[in-house]
Write a protein that holds these residues in place. Structure first.
Motif, PDB file in Angstrom:
ATOM      1  N   UNK A 207      23.999  44.175  42.459  1.00  0.00           N
ATOM      2  CA  UNK A 207      23.057  43.392  43.263  1.00  0.00           C
ATOM      3  C   UNK A 207      23.716  42.158  43.868  1.00  0.00           C
ATOM      4  N   UNK A 208      24.592  41.485  43.103  1.00  0.00           N
ATOM      5  CA  UNK A 208      25.182  40.223  43.568  1.00  0.00           C
ATOM      6  C   UNK A 208      26.426  40.461  44.426  1.00  0.00           C
ATOM      7  N   UNK A 209      27.307  41.365  43.987  1.00  0.00           N
ATOM      8  CA  UNK A 209      28.547  41.576  44.734  1.00  0.00           C
ATOM      9  C   UNK A 209      28.354  42.515  45.917  1.00  0.00           C
ATOM     10  N   UNK A 210      27.410  43.439  45.816  1.00  0.00           N
ATOM     11  CA  UNK A 210      27.171  44.362  46.914  1.00  0.00           C
ATOM     12  C   UNK A 210      27.977  45.641  46.762  1.00  0.00           C
ATOM     13  N   UNK A 211      28.179  46.347  47.866  1.00  0.00           N
ATOM     14  CA  UNK A 211      28.890  47.631  47.853  1.00  0.00           C
ATOM     15  C   UNK A 211      30.370  47.416  47.540  1.00  0.00           C
ATOM     16  N   UNK A 212      30.864  48.213  46.602  1.00  0.00           N
ATOM     17  CA  UNK A 212      32.256  48.050  46.185  1.00  0.00           C
ATOM     18  C   UNK A 212      33.207  48.271  47.366  1.00  0.00           C
ATOM     19  N   UNK A 213      34.143  47.332  47.529  1.00  0.00           N
ATOM     20  CA  UNK A 213      35.142  47.431  48.588  1.00  0.00           C
ATOM     21  C   UNK A 213      34.732  46.810  49.907  1.00  0.00           C
ATOM     22  N   UNK A 214      33.451  46.410  50.042  1.00  0.00           N
ATOM     23  CA  UNK A 214      33.008  45.795  51.293  1.00  0.00           C
ATOM     24  C   UNK A 214      33.541  44.372  51.404  1.00  0.00           C
ATOM     25  N   UNK A 215      33.455  43.794  52.612  1.00  0.00           N
ATOM     26  CA  UNK A 215      33.943  42.427  52.833  1.00  0.00           C
ATOM     27  C   UNK A 215      33.189  41.435  51.952  1.00  0.00           C
ATOM     28  N   UNK A 216      31.863  41.629  51.843  1.00  0.00           N
ATOM     29  CA  UNK A 216      31.074  40.721  51.002  1.00  0.00           C
ATOM     30  C   UNK A 216      31.516  40.829  49.551  1.00  0.00           C
ATOM     31  N   UNK A 217      31.766  42.037  49.090  1.00  0.00           N
ATOM     32  CA  UNK A 217      32.185  42.266  47.717  1.00  0.00           C
ATOM     33  C   UNK A 217      33.485  41.523  47.423  1.00  0.00           C
ATOM     34  N   UNK A 218      34.449  41.697  48.286  1.00  0.00           N
ATOM     35  CA  UNK A 218      35.764  41.087  48.064  1.00  0.00           C
ATOM     36  C   UNK A 218      35.693  39.572  48.190  1.00  0.00           C
ATOM     37  N   UNK A 219      34.903  39.080  49.123  1.00  0.00           N
ATOM     38  CA  UNK A 219      34.789  37.641  49.310  1.00  0.00           C
ATOM     39  C   UNK A 219      34.138  36.973  48.098  1.00  0.00           C
ATOM     40  N   UNK A 220      33.076  37.592  47.610  1.00  0.00           N
ATOM     41  CA  UNK A 220      32.385  37.028  46.444  1.00  0.00           C
ATOM     42  C   UNK A 220      33.265  37.090  45.208  1.00  0.00           C
ATOM     43  N   UNK A 221      33.926  38.233  45.000  1.00  0.00           N
ATOM     44  CA  UNK A 221      34.782  38.403  43.838  1.00  0.00           C
ATOM     45  C   UNK A 221      35.930  37.393  43.854  1.00  0.00           C
ATOM     46  N   UNK A 222      36.523  37.164  45.036  1.00  0.00           N
ATOM     47  CA  UNK A 222      37.629  36.213  45.146  1.00  0.00           C
ATOM     48  C   UNK A 222      37.179  34.795  44.854  1.00  0.00           C
ATOM     49  N   UNK A 223      35.882  34.494  45.195  1.00  0.00           N
ATOM     50  CA  UNK A 223      35.344  33.158  44.912  1.00  0.00           C
ATOM     51  C   UNK A 223      35.116  32.966  43.415  1.00  0.00           C
ATOM     52  N   UNK A 224      34.913  34.064  42.684  1.00  0.00           N
ATOM     53  CA  UNK A 224      34.622  33.981  41.257  1.00  0.00           C
ATOM     54  C   UNK A 224      35.884  33.928  40.401  1.00  0.00           C
ATOM     55  N   UNK A 225      36.992  34.542  40.880  1.00  0.00           N
ATOM     56  CA  UNK A 225      38.195  34.662  40.066  1.00  0.00           C
ATOM     57  C   UNK A 225      39.297  33.740  40.576  1.00  0.00           C
ATOM     58  N   UNK A 226      40.163  33.352  39.656  1.00  0.00           N
ATOM     59  CA  UNK A 226      41.332  32.600  40.098  1.00  0.00           C
ATOM     60  C   UNK A 226      42.297  33.544  40.801  1.00  0.00           C
ATOM     61  N   UNK A 227      43.260  32.994  41.547  1.00  0.00           N
ATOM     62  CA  UNK A 227      44.143  33.796  42.387  1.00  0.00           C
ATOM     63  C   UNK A 227      44.950  34.809  41.580  1.00  0.00           C
ATOM     64  N   UNK A 228      45.419  34.395  40.411  1.00  0.00           N
ATOM     65  CA  UNK A 228      46.256  35.270  39.587  1.00  0.00           C
ATOM     66  C   UNK A 228      45.476  36.503  39.131  1.00  0.00           C
ATOM     67  N   UNK A 229      44.231  36.274  38.608  1.00  0.00           N
ATOM     68  CA  UNK A 229      43.433  37.403  38.116  1.00  0.00           C
ATOM     69  C   UNK A 229      43.017  38.317  39.256  1.00  0.00           C
ATOM     70  N   UNK A 230      42.724  37.723  40.407  1.00  0.00           N
ATOM     71  CA  UNK A 230      42.307  38.537  41.544  1.00  0.00           C
ATOM     72  C   UNK A 230      43.456  39.444  42.001  1.00  0.00           C
ATOM     73  N   UNK A 231      44.680  38.917  42.021  1.00  0.00           N
ATOM     74  CA  UNK A 231      45.836  39.711  42.444  1.00  0.00           C
ATOM     75  C   UNK A 231      46.151  40.810  41.425  1.00  0.00           C
ATOM     76  N   UNK A 232      45.962  40.515  40.154  1.00  0.00           N
ATOM     77  CA  UNK A 232      46.179  41.537  39.123  1.00  0.00           C
ATOM     78  C   UNK A 232      45.231  42.712  39.323  1.00  0.00           C
ATOM     79  N   UNK A 233      43.971  42.420  39.649  1.00  0.00           N
ATOM     80  CA  UNK A 233      42.998  43.484  39.886  1.00  0.00           C
ATOM     81  C   UNK A 233      43.314  44.249  41.162  1.00  0.00           C
ATOM     82  N   UNK A 234      43.835  43.534  42.161  1.00  0.00           N
ATOM     83  CA  UNK A 234      44.146  44.169  43.446  1.00  0.00           C
ATOM     84  C   UNK A 234      45.248  45.217  43.317  1.00  0.00           C
ATOM     85  N   UNK A 235      46.115  45.071  42.305  1.00  0.00           N
ATOM     86  CA  UNK A 235      47.237  46.002  42.143  1.00  0.00           C
ATOM     87  C   UNK A 235      46.817  47.306  41.460  1.00  0.00           C
TER      88      UNK A 235
END
Length: 442
Positions: A207-235
């Motif tokens: 409900x909060x992040x939206x559709x997985x992989x969408x721009x809103x999803x990635x933008x919200x997730x990046x706002x919630x996580x620090x840069x290091x954790x976000x990059x780890x998930x991206x790999x």
């Protein structure tokens, strides 16, 4: 000679055999006499209850300078709640008054001498007991919950000026997963300044992040996580990454601050507008367990609109209203739905709901119970007149009410099994009355 006597006795026994088919004159006469007395008692008790409501509440209407029509409507709305208690009392008193009058005039003796059992003498009254029990069930389950709310709203709007509004209303969901704080709760569809303290789950993430992989999803997730954790998930691979995000967020504490909230009764969804949310740490992220869930995971993140389905937020405004109302004012279907929807409800709370549920099932049958008790007791006092029968009825109904309320209290506290506490008094009194009828059948 003996054969003639035996033949005469056989003929007499056949003439005096039990009669169960309709006896229109006798049944009509008993029904008419009972209904006259029952109607008189109903009217007397209704007038007494109305006078009590006037004495207790009328000054508030006068102080608020309410219109007289509002006062009349308030008294009308209060009446069904009073009548449900009047029906069984009037039934017992009316039954005993009728049978005691018949006994005083030796009419019961005459009917029994004609081959009618005591039970058959009161058949018309038993029929009315069933009818009144059905009426009482309708009052308890349909009419009273509706009219009591209308009476409360009318009183708040006209006399107390609260308009059925609860300021700073706090509500905790029955499953214990959410806490709500309403600055102003009106029981409608739209609300202002709402705070929800909950935890993340899969439905909440969607409900909060939206559709997985969408721009809103990635933008919200990046706002919630620090840069290091976000990059780890991206790999990670997409499916593994999605699973890791669910694992990362699930169980974290989550605060939602909502300036505007609305509930859609058609889709059973909450709509939150122009709000903010904040997530907190987990046990693994803090050195001290006592401080777990107190450190913010990220800064407040704003949103324009979020829609939470029933899987994310289960309760509706009606559930919140029901929590504010006394459990005794809820209808049996509502209580059943609450119990069914919340299998993990705390034991103490479940005892209260279950006791009230079974008590509400049994109580309407008090009108039928009154007939079982009234007929044999009145027949026993037929030679002493109707006054002693009426006094006996009053004592009996007081004893029943006291015992029923005592068991209700014990059931709510958990000292007695809720099923036993709710059903036992009514079943015991009906059984006692039935035994008296069977023992007096001759």
């Amino acid at each position: 000679m003996k054969e003639s006597a035996a033949s005469d006795n056989s003929s007499l026994r056949k003439a005096l055999r039990r009669r169960w088919f309709p006896l229109w004159k006798i049944d009509g006469y008993i029904f008419r006499e009972f209904m006259i007395k029952y109607t008189i008692l109903l009217l007397v008790f209704i007038i007494l209850f109305v006078l009590n409501d006037i004495y207790r509440d009328i000054s508030d209407f006068f102080d608020a300078k309410a219109d007289w029509r509002e006062v009349v409507m308030y008294l009308i709305y209060k009446m069904p709640g009073n009548i449900r208690f009047i029906l069984p009392i009037s039934m017992l008193l009316g039954c005993m008054w009728t049978m005691a009058t018949f006994g005083k005039n030796l009419e019961v003796t005459a009917m029994r001498a004609s081959g009618l059992s005591l039970f058959r003498c009161g058949w018309a009254i038993f029929f009315m007991g069933l009818v009144v029990s059905a009426v009482n069930i309708y009052f308890n389950e349909t009419l009273v919950p509706e009219t009591s709310v209308k009476a409360e709203r009318l009183f708040d709007a006209s006399a107390d000026k609260r308009r059925y509004v609860h300021s700073l209303l706090a509500y905790r969901s029955d499953d214990g997963k959410r806490r709500w704080l309403f600055q102003l709760f009106s029981g409608g569809r739209k609300y202002q300044n709402v705070t929800v303290k909950t935890v993340w789950n899969n439905a909440m993430i969607d409900a909060i992040l939206g559709t997985y992989g969408s721009d809103k999803y990635e933008k919200t997730l990046k706002s919630m996580l620090d840069e290091k954790r976000y990059q780890e998930l991206a790999s990670l691979a997409p499916e593994e990454r999605k699973e890791r995000i669910f694992k990362l967020l699930n169980g974290r504490k989550l605060d939602l601050t909502i300036p505007e909230a609305e509930y859609d009764y058609e889709t059973n969804c909450w709509h939150f507008y122009k709000g903010r949310f904040l997530s907190y740490d987990t046990n693994e992220e803090t050195m001290f367990k006592a401080s777990s869930g107190t450190t913010a995971m990220h800064k407040d993140i704003g949103f324009e609109k979020l829609i939470f389905p029933k899987a994310a937020i289960d309760e509706s405004p009606q559930d919140i209203i029901n929590s504010v109302k006394e459990k005794d004012d809820l209808s049996t279907p509502v209580i059943w739905q609450v119990l069914k929807r919340n299998p993990n409800m705390p034991k103490q709370v479940r005892c209260i709901y279950e006791t009230v549920f079974f008590y509400r099932i049994a109580f309407p049958w008090a009108s039928f119970l009154a007939v079982f008790l009234g007929i044999p007791l009145a027949a026993k006092n037929e030679r002493t007149g109707s006054m002693l029968a009426i006094i006996s009825a009053i004592v009996l109904i007081v004893v029943y009410i006291v015992v029923a309320q005592l068991f209700l209290m014990l059931g709510k506290s958990g000292a007695v099994n809720p099923v036993f506490a709710g059903l036992a008094p009514t079943i015991a009194f009906i059984t006692a009355g039935a035994w008296r009828l069977i023992s007096d059948r001759n």
